[in-house]
Enzyme design. Structure first.
Site, PDB file in Angstrom:
ATOM      1  N   GLU A  46       0.847  -1.189   0.000  1.00  0.00           N
ATOM      2  CA  GLU A  46       0.000   0.000   0.000  1.00  0.00           C
ATOM      3  C   GLU A  46       0.891   1.252   0.000  1.00  0.00           C
ATOM      4  O   GLU A  46       1.994   1.240   0.551  1.00  0.00           O
ATOM      5  CB  GLU A  46      -0.853  -0.052   1.266  1.00  0.00           C
ATOM      6  CG  GLU A  46      -1.852   1.047   1.477  1.00  0.00           C
ATOM      7  CD  GLU A  46      -2.597   0.865   2.810  1.00  0.00           C
ATOM      8  OE1 GLU A  46      -3.682   1.440   2.943  1.00  0.00           O
ATOM      9  OE2 GLU A  46      -2.087   0.164   3.708  1.00  0.00           O
ATOM     10  N   LYS A 117      -9.608   1.546  -1.655  1.00  0.00           N
ATOM     11  CA  LYS A 117      -9.815   1.026  -0.302  1.00  0.00           C
ATOM     12  C   LYS A 117     -11.151   1.475   0.273  1.00  0.00           C
ATOM     13  O   LYS A 117     -11.456   2.665   0.333  1.00  0.00           O
ATOM     14  CB  LYS A 117      -8.662   1.504   0.585  1.00  0.00           C
ATOM     15  CG  LYS A 117      -8.636   0.898   1.980  1.00  0.00           C
ATOM     16  CD  LYS A 117      -7.399   1.422   2.708  1.00  0.00           C
ATOM     17  CE  LYS A 117      -7.228   0.818   4.079  1.00  0.00           C
ATOM     18  NZ  LYS A 117      -6.028   1.386   4.753  1.00  0.00           N
ATOM     19  N   CYS A 155      -5.066  -3.691   3.099  1.00  0.00           N
ATOM     20  CA  CYS A 155      -4.718  -3.456   4.494  1.00  0.00           C
ATOM     21  C   CYS A 155      -5.900  -3.641   5.462  1.00  0.00           C
ATOM     22  O   CYS A 155      -6.306  -4.759   5.726  1.00  0.00           O
ATOM     23  CB  CYS A 155      -4.102  -2.066   4.637  1.00  0.00           C
ATOM     24  SG  CYS A 155      -3.149  -1.809   6.164  1.00  0.00           S
TER      25      CYS A 155
END
Length: 269
Positions: A46, A117, A155
């Site tokens: 990321e 995300k 994540c």
């Protein structure tokens, strides 16, 4: 898809900085190394394009469009080495203040998939939403390579099993997880436990690339459908390579048909 489908994958653990050019150079070197080891899919963390801790206004100032220099560099590298590259970037958002925390999958002829995300890291004393615009729940981000389907997540999304399940419902065989898993009490335990859990409950591979210490926890891993780590990196910069195989998924699902017997669907709220 072929019963013999297999792809050699690499996780590249490195520490992106506030120098976009240095980050691109490091990615180029790691790509060359991973490709030399036989990898056909190379996964970076990321925020590989630009990262600063703590986050501040420079994140937006250094954000890029999907047709910008960072993605162009990934595409050129993918063409040079005949690979697919997955990496996170700070993508420019509409309001000019925040960014999109975006993951792209590219090959030599362009972008294969884009994921923004959905679950922002507003936890453990952090407020990612101050600087990042969340992605909208919707169509799953997947791409095909070597007869297998790969699904993208990022994540903190790892803590939400329903997102992984929507990717598997979209026929993903492998979950790809670029991350910057921030260090803290028990955070290494959370990271490794959740990687294994997403693999076990979905009977898929999980391929996860993190930042090294001292900001991340490291422990980038390739996890098989039974939750076993088949390749991994410690806490410093490094590369791990392993094959992901259709036959292994099929073997696990023969004895553990959990996806087939489940009785609940995942519906975005």
């Amino acid at each position: 898809m072929s019963e013999n489908a297999a792809v050699s994958v690499a996780v590249c653990q490195f520490a992106p900085t506030a120098s976009r050019s240095d980050n691109r150079d490091r990615i180029a070197a790691l790509t060359a190394d991973a490709a030399a080891r036989g990898a056909k899919l190379i996964v970076f963390p990321e925020y590989s394009s630009y990262f600063v801790d703590p986050m501040d206004a420079t994140l937006a100032a250094n954000a890029e469009e999907l047709d910008g220099e960072f993605v162009a560099t990934l595409t050129a590298l993918a063409a040079d080495y005949a690979v697919v590259i997955v990496a996170g970037l700070a993508e420019r958002a509409a309001d000019g203040h925040r960014v999109r925390n975006t993951v792209v999958a590219v090959r030599g002829d362009g972008i294969l998939a884009v994921y923004r995300k959905q679950h922002l890291y507003d936890a453990f004393g952090q407020t990612e939403s101050d600087w990042v615009e969340p992605g909208d729940p919707g169509e799953s981000s997947t791409f095909e390579l070597g007869g297998l389907r790969f699904g993208l997540m990022t994540c903190y999304d790892l803590r939400f099993p329903e997102l992984a399940r929507t990717l598997v419902d979209a026929d993903a065989d492998v979950l790809v997880v670029p991350a910057e898993w921030v260090r803290g009490p028990l955070k290494e335990h959370h990271w490794t436990t959740l990687l294994a859990a997403r693999a076990i409950e979905n009977t898929v591979y999980v391929v996860a690339a993190d930042h090294p210490t001292p900001i991340g926890v490291g422990h980038s891993q390739i996890v098989d459908p039974q939750g076993v780590v088949i390749a991994g990196v410690g806490t410093t910069e490094g590369i791990a390579v392993a094959p992901v195989e259709r036959a292994a998924i099929d073997r696990v699902r023969t004895v553990n048909p959990s996806l087939r017997v489940r009785r609940y669907a995942v519906v975005p709220r």
